[in-house]
Design a protein around this motif. Structure first.
Motif, PDB file in Angstrom:
ATOM      1  N   LEU A  46      86.967  10.876 121.013  1.00 38.57           N
ATOM      2  CA  LEU A  46      86.906  10.661 122.454  1.00 38.57           C
ATOM      3  C   LEU A  46      88.011  11.410 123.188  1.00 38.57           C
ATOM      4  N   GLY A  47      89.194  11.474 122.581  1.00 39.05           N
ATOM      5  CA  GLY A  47      90.297  12.168 123.224  1.00 39.05           C
ATOM      6  C   GLY A  47      90.004  13.638 123.447  1.00 39.05           C
ATOM      7  N   VAL A  48      89.432  14.291 122.463  1.00 35.14           N
ATOM      8  CA  VAL A  48      89.116  15.709 122.595  1.00 35.14           C
ATOM      9  C   VAL A  48      87.995  15.919 123.606  1.00 35.14           C
ATOM     10  N   ILE A  49      86.996  15.038 123.607  1.00 33.98           N
ATOM     11  CA  ILE A  49      85.892  15.185 124.565  1.00 33.98           C
ATOM     12  C   ILE A  49      86.391  14.990 125.993  1.00 33.98           C
ATOM     13  N   VAL A  50      87.376  14.116 126.193  1.00 35.08           N
ATOM     14  CA  VAL A  50      87.950  13.945 127.529  1.00 35.08           C
ATOM     15  C   VAL A  50      88.502  15.272 128.027  1.00 35.08           C
ATOM     16  N   ILE A  51      89.214  15.984 127.165  1.00 37.42           N
ATOM     17  CA  ILE A  51      89.787  17.277 127.550  1.00 37.42           C
ATOM     18  C   ILE A  51      88.682  18.280 127.862  1.00 37.42           C
ATOM     19  N   LEU A 107      77.617   9.869 129.938  1.00 32.49           N
ATOM     20  CA  LEU A 107      78.277  10.614 131.002  1.00 32.49           C
ATOM     21  C   LEU A 107      78.624  12.027 130.555  1.00 32.49           C
ATOM     22  N   SER A 108      79.063  12.171 129.317  1.00 34.33           N
ATOM     23  CA  SER A 108      79.391  13.497 128.790  1.00 34.33           C
ATOM     24  C   SER A 108      78.141  14.371 128.720  1.00 34.33           C
ATOM     25  N   ILE A 109      77.039  13.792 128.250  1.00 36.94           N
ATOM     26  CA  ILE A 109      75.773  14.539 128.186  1.00 36.94           C
ATOM     27  C   ILE A 109      75.339  14.972 129.582  1.00 36.94           C
ATOM     28  N   LEU A 113      74.938  18.893 130.678  1.00 36.74           N
ATOM     29  CA  LEU A 113      73.607  19.364 131.075  1.00 36.74           C
ATOM     30  C   LEU A 113      73.596  19.847 132.521  1.00 36.74           C
ATOM     31  N   ARG A 114      74.356  19.187 133.383  1.00 34.03           N
ATOM     32  CA  ARG A 114      74.396  19.610 134.780  1.00 34.03           C
ATOM     33  C   ARG A 114      75.002  20.995 134.910  1.00 34.03           C
ATOM     34  N   GLU A 115      76.066  21.257 134.155  1.00 33.37           N
ATOM     35  CA  GLU A 115      76.671  22.591 134.211  1.00 33.37           C
ATOM     36  C   GLU A 115      75.727  23.645 133.638  1.00 33.37           C
ATOM     37  N   LEU A 116      75.065  23.326 132.549  1.00 34.09           N
ATOM     38  CA  LEU A 116      74.166  24.296 131.928  1.00 34.09           C
ATOM     39  C   LEU A 116      72.935  24.555 132.800  1.00 34.09           C
ATOM     40  N   ALA A 117      72.474  23.524 133.506  1.00 33.99           N
ATOM     41  CA  ALA A 117      71.253  23.671 134.303  1.00 33.99           C
ATOM     42  C   ALA A 117      71.456  24.561 135.515  1.00 33.99           C
ATOM     43  N   ILE A 118      72.656  24.554 136.093  1.00 34.59           N
ATOM     44  CA  ILE A 118      72.893  25.326 137.316  1.00 34.59           C
ATOM     45  C   ILE A 118      73.509  26.689 137.027  1.00 34.59           C
ATOM     46  N   ALA A 119      73.717  26.998 135.759  1.00 35.95           N
ATOM     47  CA  ALA A 119      74.352  28.271 135.409  1.00 35.95           C
ATOM     48  C   ALA A 119      73.429  29.434 135.731  1.00 35.95           C
ATOM     49  N   GLU A 120      73.969  30.430 136.406  1.00 31.56           N
ATOM     50  CA  GLU A 120      73.188  31.612 136.749  1.00 31.56           C
ATOM     51  C   GLU A 120      73.195  32.636 135.620  1.00 31.56           C
ATOM     52  N   GLY A 130      74.619  23.651 124.666  1.00 30.11           N
ATOM     53  CA  GLY A 130      73.333  22.976 124.515  1.00 30.11           C
ATOM     54  C   GLY A 130      73.191  22.334 123.151  1.00 30.11           C
ATOM     55  N   ILE A 131      73.722  22.985 122.122  1.00 26.40           N
ATOM     56  CA  ILE A 131      73.680  22.411 120.773  1.00 26.40           C
ATOM     57  C   ILE A 131      74.590  21.192 120.695  1.00 26.40           C
ATOM     58  N   CYS A 132      75.724  21.243 121.425  1.00 26.46           N
ATOM     59  CA  CYS A 132      76.622  20.083 121.470  1.00 26.46           C
ATOM     60  C   CYS A 132      75.899  18.854 122.009  1.00 26.46           C
ATOM     61  N   VAL A 133      75.079  19.060 123.045  1.00 29.19           N
ATOM     62  CA  VAL A 133      74.323  17.946 123.623  1.00 29.19           C
ATOM     63  C   VAL A 133      73.378  17.361 122.585  1.00 29.19           C
TER      64      VAL A 133
END
Length: 220
Positions: A46-51, A107-109, A113-120, A130-133
């Motif tokens: 959890l600590g690493v995912i927070v970062i 929340l992490s997912i 996903l929000r960042e990946l979805a809006i990426a140009e 995406g694999i992380c998700v």
């Protein structure tokens, strides 16, 4: 030089997260059922995912929310460990800490996903995101199964009389990948519904979302 290293670190954030998730997945069967090892594994993860999520979100509010969830889950995990001999208290703390962990994964997912979805423009590192998700989906459903099993020990059937957390992790990822060995099966209605939903996510997510990322990357 420092600025260049900082830019490279931000660009490789999913690479580091994917490496961590793979290491956690490979080591969890050996640590997850050991009380101290489980706590260490839990907070390191959890600590690493927070970062990483802070790097994605660039928001102090999101960081505070993640840290708040982390601290609350930490307190509940410690209370669960200290009250393991008290049968009437330990399950309560276990369910509460698992619920907090589920919220953390969800929340992490969502943020990834929000960042990946809006990426140009899609990079190789974003495909790794995406694999992380996909890995996070497996861990999220593991916590759902853990809560179901905490309330009803007959929710799953297995050759052994008792089912451990590592068994539920095995069931979650075999369901997500739709392999389905059949050694562990959902028995209750809610367990079956959750397993069906995970199987559908395991099929549709790579076929739709990961394929989209790969398709956009191949055009660059």
């Amino acid at each position: 030089m420092r600025l260049r290293d900082l830019i490279r670190a931000v660009e490789d954030k999913y690479n580091r997260l994917l490496t961590l998730l793979i290491l956690m997945y490979l080591s969890s069967p050996f640590l997850v059922d050991w009380a101290i090892g489980n706590v260490i594994l839990f907070f390191l993860f959890l600590g690493v995912i927070v970062i990483v999520i802070y790097q994605i979100q660039h928001s102090k509010r999101a960081l505070r929310l993640h840290i708040g969830l982390l601290v609350l889950a930490m307190v509940l995990k410690v209370l669960n460990y200290l009250t393991s001999a008290l049968r009437h208290l330990s399950p309560v703390f276990e369910v509460l800490s698992t619920g907090i962990l589920m919220a953390f994964f969800a929340l992490s997912i969502y943020l990834i996903l929000r960042e990946l979805a809006i990426a140009e423009q899609v990079t190789a590192d974003m495909i790794k995101g995406g694999i992380c998700v996909y890995f996070l989906f497996g861990f999220l459903w593991l916590e759902m199964y853990n809560i179901v099993y905490s309330f009803d020990a007959n929710s799953f059937t297995a050759p052994s009389k008792s089912i451990s957390r590592s068994d539920l992790a095995h069931f979650s990822f075999t369901t997500l990948t739709t392999v389905g060995y059949g050694d562990i099966s959902p028995a209750s209605e809610i367990a079956r519904v959750l397993a069906n939903l995970e199987g559908m996510v395991g099929v549709m997510y790579p076929a739709v979302f990961i394929a989209r990322l790969v398709g956009l990357y191949s055009k660059d």
